[in-house]
Design a protein around this motif. Structure first.
Motif, short mmCIF file in Angstrom:
data_model
loop_
_atom_site.label_atom_id
_atom_site.label_comp_id
_atom_site.label_asym_id
_atom_site.label_seq_id
_atom_site.Cartn_x
_atom_site.Cartn_y
_atom_site.Cartn_z
N ALA A 71 -14.38 -7.68 7.84
CA ALA A 71 -15.78 -7.74 8.25
C ALA A 71 -16.30 -9.18 8.32
O ALA A 71 -17.49 -9.40 8.53
CB ALA A 71 -16.64 -6.93 7.29
N LEU A 72 -15.40 -10.17 8.14
CA LEU A 72 -15.73 -11.60 8.18
C LEU A 72 -16.76 -11.96 7.12
O LEU A 72 -17.62 -12.84 7.33
CB LEU A 72 -16.22 -12.01 9.57
N ALA A 73 -16.68 -11.32 5.97
CA ALA A 73 -17.57 -11.65 4.85
C ALA A 73 -17.04 -12.89 4.15
O ALA A 73 -15.96 -12.87 3.55
CB ALA A 73 -17.65 -10.48 3.87
N ALA A 74 -17.77 -13.99 4.23
CA ALA A 74 -17.29 -15.27 3.69
C ALA A 74 -17.73 -15.47 2.25
O ALA A 74 -18.14 -16.57 1.85
CB ALA A 74 -17.79 -16.41 4.57
N ASP A 75 -17.64 -14.41 1.44
CA ASP A 75 -18.05 -14.51 0.04
C ASP A 75 -17.00 -13.89 -0.89
O ASP A 75 -17.32 -13.32 -1.92
CB ASP A 75 -19.40 -13.83 -0.16
N ILE A 76 -15.73 -14.04 -0.52
CA ILE A 76 -14.65 -13.56 -1.36
C ILE A 76 -14.62 -14.38 -2.64
O ILE A 76 -14.79 -15.60 -2.61
CB ILE A 76 -13.30 -13.65 -0.61
N ASP A 77 -14.38 -13.71 -3.77
CA ASP A 77 -14.36 -14.38 -5.07
C ASP A 77 -12.94 -14.85 -5.40
O ASP A 77 -11.97 -14.18 -5.04
CB ASP A 77 -14.84 -13.40 -6.15
N PRO A 78 -12.78 -15.99 -6.06
CA PRO A 78 -11.44 -16.45 -6.44
C PRO A 78 -10.65 -15.47 -7.30
O PRO A 78 -9.41 -15.51 -7.32
CB PRO A 78 -11.71 -17.75 -7.21
N HIS A 79 -11.34 -14.57 -8.01
CA HIS A 79 -10.62 -13.55 -8.76
C HIS A 79 -10.03 -12.47 -7.83
O HIS A 79 -9.11 -11.76 -8.22
CB HIS A 79 -11.55 -12.90 -9.79
N LEU A 114 -10.19 -19.53 2.34
CA LEU A 114 -10.34 -18.30 3.12
C LEU A 114 -11.78 -18.13 3.58
O LEU A 114 -12.04 -17.81 4.75
CB LEU A 114 -9.90 -17.11 2.28
N ASN A 115 -12.74 -18.33 2.68
CA ASN A 115 -14.15 -18.17 3.05
C ASN A 115 -14.55 -19.14 4.16
O ASN A 115 -15.29 -18.78 5.09
CB ASN A 115 -15.04 -18.36 1.82
N GLY A 116 -14.08 -20.37 4.06
CA GLY A 116 -14.38 -21.33 5.10
C GLY A 116 -13.78 -20.94 6.43
O GLY A 116 -14.42 -21.08 7.49
N ALA A 117 -12.55 -20.43 6.39
CA ALA A 117 -11.90 -19.99 7.63
C ALA A 117 -12.60 -18.79 8.22
O ALA A 117 -12.73 -18.66 9.45
CB ALA A 117 -10.43 -19.68 7.36
N LEU A 118 -13.08 -17.88 7.38
CA LEU A 118 -13.81 -16.72 7.87
C LEU A 118 -15.13 -17.13 8.51
O LEU A 118 -15.54 -16.57 9.53
CB LEU A 118 -14.05 -15.73 6.73
N GLY A 161 -16.28 -16.33 17.21
CA GLY A 161 -16.19 -14.99 17.75
C GLY A 161 -14.82 -14.36 17.63
O GLY A 161 -14.45 -13.52 18.44
N LEU A 162 -14.06 -14.74 16.59
CA LEU A 162 -12.73 -14.18 16.40
C LEU A 162 -12.80 -12.85 15.66
O LEU A 162 -13.73 -12.60 14.89
CB LEU A 162 -11.84 -15.15 15.63
N ALA A 163 -11.82 -12.00 15.88
CA ALA A 163 -11.77 -10.68 15.22
C ALA A 163 -10.49 -10.57 14.42
O ALA A 163 -9.39 -10.64 14.99
CB ALA A 163 -11.82 -9.57 16.27
N PRO A 164 -10.56 -10.40 13.10
CA PRO A 164 -9.35 -10.29 12.29
C PRO A 164 -8.68 -8.93 12.44
O PRO A 164 -9.32 -7.93 12.80
CB PRO A 164 -9.86 -10.50 10.86
#
Length: 214
Positions: free
Chosen positions: A160-168, A176-180, A187-190
């Motif tokens: 869902a391109l949520a750029a708030d993944i936690d390091p845990h 990863l968050n920066g890349a997302l 406009g990329l789709a994972p």
């Protein structure tokens, strides 16, 4: 992922196999991975001329790194790279798929906000000649059933391109968050290629580490 090959190699290979049909186009690889041994404020770029594996030397793209000197979130320091496996593990995969005809832009990501990472990626974005690789494992040392549930939830947020993944949830979350965030801007789709853990490959199911290829 960046664990030992017996554990995470089959999952990483799912992503690298997708690169093979376009390998001839790729001349530069931007590689992000988390620091495990040396603390970094921001992102660390190396000063050396090349990295080397048993498959040969990989030239560092010094010309691409030079403009990053003006960015306050980028430091030039070889110490974070000296023993950092999150980047090193990716190199033989890249050499196997791309040969030695590409230049590398390796960045060890420490304490950096998503926007700081995304802005660096913008400077390096390029066109079809540039491949961006983000190195991260998922959850660490949970029982198999718990890890499967946690990692599935994390992957759903990545999709869902949520750029708030936690390091845990992912040890390489800052890269990863920066890349997302950059992916969202462009406009990329994972897409999910593989999701397993060390209990599925070569490890004990009582304490597993999660791996995904996207």
């Amino acid at each position: 992922p960046h664990a030992g090959y017996v554990y995470s190699g089959p999952i990483a290979a799912q992503a690298y196999a997708r690169i093979a049909p376009i390998a001839r186009r790729i001349r530069r690889v931007v590689l992000l991975g988390p620091v495990h041994r040396v603390a970094v404020q921001g992102l660390a770029a190396p000063t050396v001329e090349a990295f080397e594996t048993p498959l040969g030397r990989i030239a560092i793209d010094r010309a691409a790194l030079w403009p990053l000197k003006a960015m306050p979130q980028v430091v030039f320091d070889d110490r974070p790279h000296a023993a950092e496996h999150s980047l090193e593990v990716q190199l033989p995969f890249l050499q196997a798929v791309l040969g030695n005809g590409f230049a590398l832009v390796p960045l060890a990501v420490g304490d950096a906000r998503p926007a700081e990472v995304a802005d660096v990626l913008e400077r390096l974005w390029g066109g079809d000649e540039t491949l961006v690789v983000v190195s991260t494992d998922l959850s660490h040392y949970h029982p198999y059933a718990d890890a499967t549930r946690i990692d599935r939830r994390t992957v759903e947020r990545v999709l869902a391109l949520a750029a708030d993944i936690d390091p845990h949830e992912a040890c390489g979350a800052r890269g990863l968050n920066g890349a997302l965030l950059a992916a969202r801007r462009h406009g990329l789709a994972p897409a999910l290629l593989d999701l397993r853990n060390s209990g599925d490959t070569a490890g004990d199911k009582r304490r597993v580490v999660g791996y995904a290829a996207l």
